[in-house]
Write a protein that holds these residues in place. Structure first.
Motif, PDB file in Angstrom:
ATOM      1  N   PRO A 347      -5.137   0.286  -4.937  1.00  0.00           N
ATOM      2  CA  PRO A 347      -4.941  -0.930  -4.142  1.00  0.00           C
ATOM      3  C   PRO A 347      -3.719  -0.791  -3.230  1.00  0.00           C
ATOM      4  O   PRO A 347      -2.739  -0.134  -3.584  1.00  0.00           O
ATOM      5  CB  PRO A 347      -4.706  -2.012  -5.215  1.00  0.00           C
ATOM      6  N   ASN A 348      -3.768  -1.432  -2.076  1.00  0.00           N
ATOM      7  CA  ASN A 348      -2.707  -1.289  -1.089  1.00  0.00           C
ATOM      8  C   ASN A 348      -1.332  -1.660  -1.649  1.00  0.00           C
ATOM      9  O   ASN A 348      -0.326  -1.021  -1.339  1.00  0.00           O
ATOM     10  CB  ASN A 348      -3.022  -2.151   0.139  1.00  0.00           C
ATOM     11  N   ARG A 349      -1.286  -2.676  -2.499  1.00  0.00           N
ATOM     12  CA  ARG A 349       0.014  -3.137  -3.002  1.00  0.00           C
ATOM     13  C   ARG A 349       0.666  -2.109  -3.928  1.00  0.00           C
ATOM     14  O   ARG A 349       1.867  -2.187  -4.199  1.00  0.00           O
ATOM     15  CB  ARG A 349      -0.148  -4.471  -3.738  1.00  0.00           C
ATOM     16  N   LEU A 350      -0.126  -1.130  -4.402  1.00  0.00           N
ATOM     17  CA  LEU A 350       0.405  -0.116  -5.312  1.00  0.00           C
ATOM     18  C   LEU A 350       0.494   1.270  -4.680  1.00  0.00           C
ATOM     19  O   LEU A 350       0.905   2.220  -5.346  1.00  0.00           O
ATOM     20  CB  LEU A 350      -0.492  -0.017  -6.564  1.00  0.00           C
ATOM     21  N   LEU A 351       0.134   1.381  -3.414  1.00  0.00           N
ATOM     22  CA  LEU A 351       0.050   2.702  -2.788  1.00  0.00           C
ATOM     23  C   LEU A 351       1.366   3.465  -2.847  1.00  0.00           C
ATOM     24  O   LEU A 351       1.398   4.650  -3.201  1.00  0.00           O
ATOM     25  CB  LEU A 351      -0.392   2.561  -1.326  1.00  0.00           C
TER      26      LEU A 351
END
Length: 433
Positions: A347-351
Motif C-alpha cells: 500500500p502507498n502509505r507503507l511504501l
C-alpha cells in the motif's frame, strides 16, 4: 495476446524524472570513482583510512533506513527528493572548495561521505516510493527497466569519464561534475506536476516503534516479499563474497593485467545494460514467474564457468567476460521485476517503510559478504575461496522450488491480489540475527 501497455516514457512526469535521474547517476558513478582518489592522491590517505571512508558511505543504509522510511511515509516524497539532491549537490561541491583553500582533511572528507550517504538513503527510499505515483501500475516494469538501464549505463560511462577528468582536472575538481548533476536533477524534479496522495493525518500516525513494526511486517508478514528478500539477501551475500575474491583471483591467480580485468568488467557490464533494455520484452514473452526463475538460474550458474579460465589468454578472458555479462544481464531482469513487485504489492502509505526495511536487510549483507570472501581467501587461498564462493552463489536457485514468487503468472494487480495478499496482522516478525 495481452494488450500492449504504453511505455513509461509516454508519461511526461516520469520522463522528466528519468532524465534527471540518469544525469545524476552518471555523476554519482564519477564520485564513486573519484572520491577515494581524493583521499589517496590529494590527502595521502592510508589503505585503512580509505576503507573507513568507503564504509562511512554505507553506514547510513543500516543506521538511517528504518527511520527514513517512517519519516517519508508521513509526508509527500517529491519535496524530500528535491531537498535531498540539493543537499547532495552542496555536500559534494564542498570538496573542491575546501581543497582549493587548503581546508580538506581525511576527517572532513569522511564527514562529507557520511552526510552524503544519509541524503542518498533518503533519496533512494523516496524515489522507489515516488515512482508508483508517476506511472500507471502496468507501466511499472518499464519504468523500473528504464531506471535500471540508466544505472547500468552510468556504471559503464562513469568510471571512464571520472578517469579522464581526474587525469585532466584533478580528483577534487572532478567531483564538481557530480554537484552539477544533482543540481540538474533538482531542476527536473521541480518541473514535475504529480499530485501525491495525502499523507496520513498526524492524529492517526502510529508511534515510532509501531511504525517500524508496520514497516517490518509489510516485508516479513507478506509471504511473497519475505521469500523474495531472503533469496535476494542470500544472493547479495554470496555475490559480494565472490566479487571480493574475483578481483584478486583474476589478477594474482590467473595473471590478468589491470587492463584485461577492466576489459572483463567493462564489456561484461554491457550485459547489464542489455538486460535493462530487454527486460520488459523478455518478461512478456516467457511470463513473470518464469522470467524470474530463468534469471535466478542463469545468474547463479554462470559464475561457475569462472573456474574454467586457465590464465590470461584470449580464450580465458573471453570466457570470463561472457560469464560476467550473462550473469549481469539476468540479474538486471531479476532486479527490475522484483522492484516492480515490491511497489505493486505494498500500500502507498507503507511504501517508504517497506523499501527502507527491505533495503536495510538487503544491503546489510554486502559488508558481510565482502568480509566472508576476504576471510576465505586469506585462510584457504584464492582457488579454494573462488570455488566456495561461486558454489555458494548457486544457493538462491533453491528458492525457485518453493517460493510463491516463481509461480506468479503475471505482475499482481495490487496489494489485495489473492496471490500476494499479506498474512493476517500480528506482531511483526524480525529477520534472524
Amino acid at each position: 495476446m495481452a494488450e500492449a501497455v504504453p511505455g513509461a516514457l509516454r508519461n511526461p512526469d516520469f520522463r522528466k524524472f528519468w532524465i534527471g535521474e540518469t544525469v545524476s547517476l552518471v555523476g554519482t558513478e564519477v564520485t564513486r570513482f573519484a572520491l577515494p582518489l581524493v583521499a589517496v592522491l590529494t590527502l595521502g590517505a592510508s589503505a585503512f583510512e580509505v576503507g573507513v571512508l568507503n564504509a562511512l558511505r554505507y553506514v547510513p543504509i543500516v543506521v538511517v533506513s528504518l527511520f527514513a522510511g517512517i519519516w517519508l511515509d508521513r509526508r509527500r516524497r517529491l519535496p524530500v527528493l528535491i531537498a535531498s539532491n540539493t543537499f547532495r549537490a552542496v555536500c559534494i561541491g564542498l570538496v573542491p572548495l575546501l581543497a582549493a583553500v587548503g581546508g580538506l582533511t581525511i576527517w572532513t572528507l569522511g564527514a562529507i561521505a557520511l552526510v552524503l550517504g544519509t541524503f542518498t538513503v533518503l533519496f533512494d527510499v523516496g524515489s522507489l516510493s515516488l515512482v508508483p505515483n508517476l506511472v500507471d501500475r502496468p507501466q511499472l516494469p518499464d519504468a523500473n527497466g528504464r531506471l535500471q538501464t540508466s544505472f547500468s549505463l552510468a556504471m559503464i560511462v562513469g568510471p571512464g569519464v571520472g578517469g579522464f577528468l581526474v587525469s585532466t582536472l584533478g580528483a577534487p575538481l572532478t567531483l564538481s561534475l557530480d554537484a552539477v548533476s544533482y543540481a540538474f536533477s533538482v531542476v527536473m524534479l521541480l518541473l514535475l506536476t504529480v499530485r501525491e496522495p495525502e499523507p496520513q493525518a498526524a492524529a492517526d500516525r502510529p508511534t515510532v516503534r509501531a511504525a517500524i513494526g508496520e514497516g517490518l511486517h509489510a516485508v516479513f508478514g507478506n509471504r511473497v516479499l519475505r521469500n523474495l528478500l531472503s533469496q535476494s539477501a542470500t544472493f547479495n551475500l554470496a555475490q559480494n563474497a565472490m566479487m571480493t575474491v574475483f578481483v584478486l583471483y583474476t589478477v594474482r591467480y590467473l595473471g590478468l593485467t589491470a587492463g584485461q580485468l577492466g576489459l572483463v568488467l567493462g564489456i561484461g557490464s554491457l550485459g547489464a545494460l542489455a538486460g535493462g533494455l530487454l527486460a520488459t520484452r523478455i518478461t512478456r514473452t516467457v511470463g513473470y514467474g518464469r522470467s524470474l526463475r530463468l534469471a535466478t538460474v542463469v545468474a547463479g550458474l554462470a559464475p561457475l564457468t569462472f573456474l574454467l579460465a586457465q590464465g590470461r589468454d584470449l580464450a580465458s578472458v573471453t570466457l570470463l567476460t561472457a560469464a560476467y555479462g550473462a550473469a549481469g544481464f539476468m540479474l538486471v531482469i531479476y532486479n527490475i521485476n522484483t522492484v516492480s513487485l515490491r511497489q505493486v504489492v505494498t500500500p502507498n502509505r507503507l511504501l517508504a517503510r517497506m523499501n527502507a526495511s527491505y533495503r536495510m536487510v538487503l544491503f546489510g549483507t554486502i559488508p558481510l559478504g565482502a568480509l566472508l570472501g576476504g576471510t576465505l581467501a586469506q585462510s584457504l587461498g584464492l582457488r579454494p575461496a573462488m570455488v566456495i564462493t561461486v558454489v555458494l552463489l548457486t544457493a538462491p536457485i533453491a528458492w525457485t522450488f518453493f517460493s510463491p514468487v516463481f509461480r506468479l503468472p503475471a505482475l499482481p494487480s495490487g496489494p489485495d491480489d489473492p496471490l500476494v495478499a499479506p498474512a493476517p496482522a500480528g506482531p511483526a516478525p524480525v529477520p534472524a540475527a
